[in-house]
Design an enzyme around this catalytic site. Structure first.
Site, PDB file in Angstrom:
ATOM      1  N   CYS A  35     -16.632   1.444   0.207  1.00 33.77           N
ATOM      2  CA  CYS A  35     -15.396   0.721   0.524  1.00 33.77           C
ATOM      3  C   CYS A  35     -14.985   0.899   1.977  1.00 33.77           C
ATOM      4  O   CYS A  35     -14.268   0.061   2.519  1.00 33.77           O
ATOM      5  CB  CYS A  35     -14.276   1.180  -0.404  1.00 33.77           C
ATOM      6  SG  CYS A  35     -13.993   2.964  -0.324  1.00 33.77           S
ATOM      7  N   ARG A  84       0.879  -1.177   0.000  1.00 32.13           N
ATOM      8  CA  ARG A  84       0.000   0.000   0.000  1.00 32.13           C
ATOM      9  C   ARG A  84       0.910   1.218   0.000  1.00 32.13           C
ATOM     10  O   ARG A  84       1.692   1.431   0.915  1.00 32.13           O
ATOM     11  CB  ARG A  84      -0.906   0.011   1.230  1.00 32.13           C
ATOM     12  CG  ARG A  84      -1.633   1.333   1.397  1.00 32.13           C
ATOM     13  CD  ARG A  84      -2.751   1.298   2.413  1.00 32.13           C
ATOM     14  NE  ARG A  84      -3.892   0.580   1.893  1.00 32.13           N
ATOM     15  CZ  ARG A  84      -5.149   0.730   2.336  1.00 32.13           C
ATOM     16  NH1 ARG A  84      -5.414   1.586   3.300  1.00 32.13           N
ATOM     17  NH2 ARG A  84      -6.133   0.042   1.817  1.00 32.13           N
ATOM     18  N   ARG A 129     -13.713  -8.705   1.807  1.00 29.64           N
ATOM     19  CA  ARG A 129     -12.307  -8.461   1.472  1.00 29.64           C
ATOM     20  C   ARG A 129     -11.477  -9.720   1.725  1.00 29.64           C
ATOM     21  O   ARG A 129     -10.653 -10.129   0.915  1.00 29.64           O
ATOM     22  CB  ARG A 129     -11.752  -7.300   2.326  1.00 29.64           C
ATOM     23  CG  ARG A 129     -12.351  -5.930   2.050  1.00 29.64           C
ATOM     24  CD  ARG A 129     -11.952  -5.390   0.697  1.00 29.64           C
ATOM     25  NE  ARG A 129     -10.521  -5.357   0.513  1.00 29.64           N
ATOM     26  CZ  ARG A 129      -9.720  -4.350   0.901  1.00 29.64           C
ATOM     27  NH1 ARG A 129     -10.250  -3.284   1.451  1.00 29.64           N
ATOM     28  NH2 ARG A 129      -8.421  -4.399   0.688  1.00 29.64           N
ATOM     29  N   HIS A 179      -7.192   0.369  -6.639  1.00 29.48           N
ATOM     30  CA  HIS A 179      -7.436  -0.425  -5.424  1.00 29.48           C
ATOM     31  C   HIS A 179      -8.127  -1.732  -5.858  1.00 29.48           C
ATOM     32  O   HIS A 179      -9.284  -1.984  -5.534  1.00 29.48           O
ATOM     33  CB  HIS A 179      -8.314   0.371  -4.452  1.00 29.48           C
ATOM     34  CG  HIS A 179      -8.273  -0.138  -3.037  1.00 29.48           C
ATOM     35  ND1 HIS A 179      -7.492  -1.198  -2.632  1.00 29.48           N
ATOM     36  CD2 HIS A 179      -8.932   0.292  -1.925  1.00 29.48           C
ATOM     37  CE1 HIS A 179      -7.677  -1.400  -1.339  1.00 29.48           C
ATOM     38  NE2 HIS A 179      -8.536  -0.523  -0.881  1.00 29.48           N
ATOM     39  N   ASP A 238     -17.349   6.498  -2.260  1.00 28.49           N
ATOM     40  CA  ASP A 238     -16.063   6.461  -1.551  1.00 28.49           C
ATOM     41  C   ASP A 238     -15.945   7.814  -0.830  1.00 28.49           C
ATOM     42  O   ASP A 238     -16.756   8.732  -1.047  1.00 28.49           O
ATOM     43  CB  ASP A 238     -14.930   6.268  -2.586  1.00 28.49           C
ATOM     44  CG  ASP A 238     -13.530   6.128  -1.981  1.00 28.49           C
ATOM     45  OD1 ASP A 238     -13.408   6.026  -0.740  1.00 28.49           O
ATOM     46  OD2 ASP A 238     -12.556   6.130  -2.766  1.00 28.49           O
ATOM     47  N   GLN A 270      -9.924  -4.145  -3.420  1.00 29.75           N
ATOM     48  CA  GLN A 270     -11.239  -3.650  -3.022  1.00 29.75           C
ATOM     49  C   GLN A 270     -12.276  -4.033  -4.075  1.00 29.75           C
ATOM     50  O   GLN A 270     -13.373  -4.499  -3.744  1.00 29.75           O
ATOM     51  CB  GLN A 270     -11.185  -2.123  -2.868  1.00 29.75           C
ATOM     52  CG  GLN A 270     -12.516  -1.499  -2.489  1.00 29.75           C
ATOM     53  CD  GLN A 270     -12.969  -1.901  -1.098  1.00 29.75           C
ATOM     54  OE1 GLN A 270     -12.229  -1.755  -0.147  1.00 29.75           O
ATOM     55  NE2 GLN A 270     -14.182  -2.416  -0.969  1.00 29.75           N
TER      56      GLN A 270
HETATM   57  N1   CP Z   1     -11.364  -0.117   2.116  1.00 33.31           N
HETATM   58  C1   CP Z   1     -10.091  -0.123   2.576  1.00 33.31           C
HETATM   59  O1   CP Z   1      -9.123  -0.354   1.858  1.00 33.31           O
HETATM   60  O2   CP Z   1     -10.006   0.117   3.910  1.00 33.31           O
HETATM   61  P1   CP Z   1      -8.654   0.357   4.718  1.00 33.31           P
HETATM   62  O3   CP Z   1      -8.075   1.669   4.237  1.00 33.31           O
HETATM   63  O4   CP Z   1      -9.088   0.426   6.153  1.00 33.31           O
HETATM   64  O5   CP Z   1      -7.706  -0.770   4.448  1.00 33.31           O
HETATM   65  N1  NVA Z   2     -10.019   6.623  -1.961  1.00 33.88           N
HETATM   66  C1  NVA Z   2      -9.669   6.259  -0.605  1.00 33.88           C
HETATM   67  C2  NVA Z   2      -9.906   4.802  -0.385  1.00 33.88           C
HETATM   68  C3  NVA Z   2      -9.667   4.348   1.024  1.00 33.88           C
HETATM   69  C4  NVA Z   2      -9.877   2.871   1.175  1.00 33.88           C
HETATM   70  C5  NVA Z   2      -8.224   6.634  -0.333  1.00 33.88           C
HETATM   71  O1  NVA Z   2      -7.376   6.445  -1.215  1.00 33.88           O
HETATM   72  O2  NVA Z   2      -7.952   7.135   0.766  1.00 33.88           O
END
Ligand code: CP
Ligand code: NVA
Length: 306
Positions: A262, A107, A290, A134, A222, A137
């Site tokens: 999400c 990440r 997930r 993502h 989102d 997700q």
């Molecule tokens: N939806 C998602 O990726 O959540 P987190 O940021 O908590 O991992």
């Molecule tokens: N679009 C958001 C998704 C979080 C799971 C971000 O990148 O913060």
């Protein structure tokens, strides 16, 4: 040559590395794993590194628990804990990871970082969220829709809000799965118009949320302020205010439509509290999914060793 990635190594960086058949099979397998979470020991004896350069609740929990359920050992590494933080190259990091663990999830912000790590890895690299994508997700999103409606082909999903990484992955994998995706965003917050997902589904971009949700079976949103966008939070909240999922917007969709998100959610911003905790959502199933979807992904990326 020590820097060469093994040919045949499968990565999961944007999601469309999967064929439609593989995606269908992965989702079917995820439902089997959901029904019997301890039925697979696909990762017995294997370790999987999970590198987090940004915060996470769901992704970390679901990967850590899922890898454990598959008989493997998750190694979580936070930003600052690797020599990467002190200037060691991605190439050298990839070479070392490839000799210690079976796969690595990342990440981070830049998609280029993930691509470079993958280019030098002889183990699968998977995307746990980048600025633009993502895909893990999206696997859970599709699994949740399939679980609820029994199919994806021809299902109409309307995404309302910022054109985020989550929206992009949903568009790419949804179209691959045959879904009709409509995305409504205010000017300046739309997904790039040149995004051309391939598959039998379709993608349309809108500015009017009511137009996008007409006939939709599923509504999705989102956050308005993604990780890294905090500097422009005030302008974002103002521009995105008309793009909230609430009961009236659900009423404008197809009968029986339900909401997805999400998470993390900001009740009162992109989704109303009534919808988030009410009967017209599958958001908490989606968060659980997930783990099931990612376990099926790990099985696909790490076929049985000889
Ligand atoms: N939806 C998602 O990726 O959540 P987190 O940021 O908590 O991992
Ligand atoms: N679009 C958001 C998704 C979080 C799971 C971000 O990148 O913060």
């Amino acid at each position: 040559m020590p820097g060469a990635a093994a040919t045949g190594t499968r990565h999961f960086l944007i999601g469309t590395e999967l064929s439609r058949e593989e995606l269908d099979a992965l989702l079917a397998r995820a439902l089997e794993l959901k029904a019997a979470p301890l039925c697979s020991d696909a990762l017995a004896g294997a370790s999987v590194a999970l590198i987090f350069e940004k915060p996470s609740t769901r992704t970390r929990l679901s990967f850590e628990a899922g890898i454990h359920e598959l008989g493997g050992h998750p190694i979580v590494l936070r930003a600052g804990e690797l020599q990467l933080a002190r200037g060691e190259s991605l190439r050298d990091t990839a070479l070392v990871l490839s000799r210690q663990v079976a796969a690595v999830g990342v990440r981070t912000g830049p998609d280029e970082m993930l691509a470079e790590l993958a280019a030098h890895s002889s183990i699968p690299v998977f995307n746990m969220l980048t600025a633009l994508h993502h895909p893990c997700q999206a696997l859970a999103d599709l699994l949740t829709v399939r679980e609820a409606l029994g199919r994806l082909d021809g299902v109409r999903l309307a995404y309302v809000g910022d054109g985020t990484n989550v929206a992009r992955s949903l568009a790419l994998l949804g179209v691959l799965a045959g879904m009709e995706i409509a995305i409504a965003s205010p000017p300046g917050y739309a997904l790039a118009e040149d995004l051309e997902p391939s598959g039998e589904g379709s993608l349309t971009l809108h500015t009017d949320p009511r137009e996008a949700v007409r006939g939709a079976d599923v509504l999705y949103t989102d956050v308005w302020v993604s990780m890294g966008d905090e500097h422009a939070a005030r302008e974002r909240r103002a521009a995105l205010a008309p793009y909230r999922i609430d009961e009236p917007l659900l009423d404008a969709a197809a009968p029986g439509a339900f909401a997805l998100h999400c998470l993390p959610a900001h009740p009162g911003e992109e989704i109303s509290e009534e919808v988030l905790y009410g009967a017209r959502q599958r958001i908490w199933d989606q968060a659980e999914n997930r783990r099931h979807a990612q376990k099926a992904l790990l099985e696909l990326l790490l076929p049985p060793r000889e």
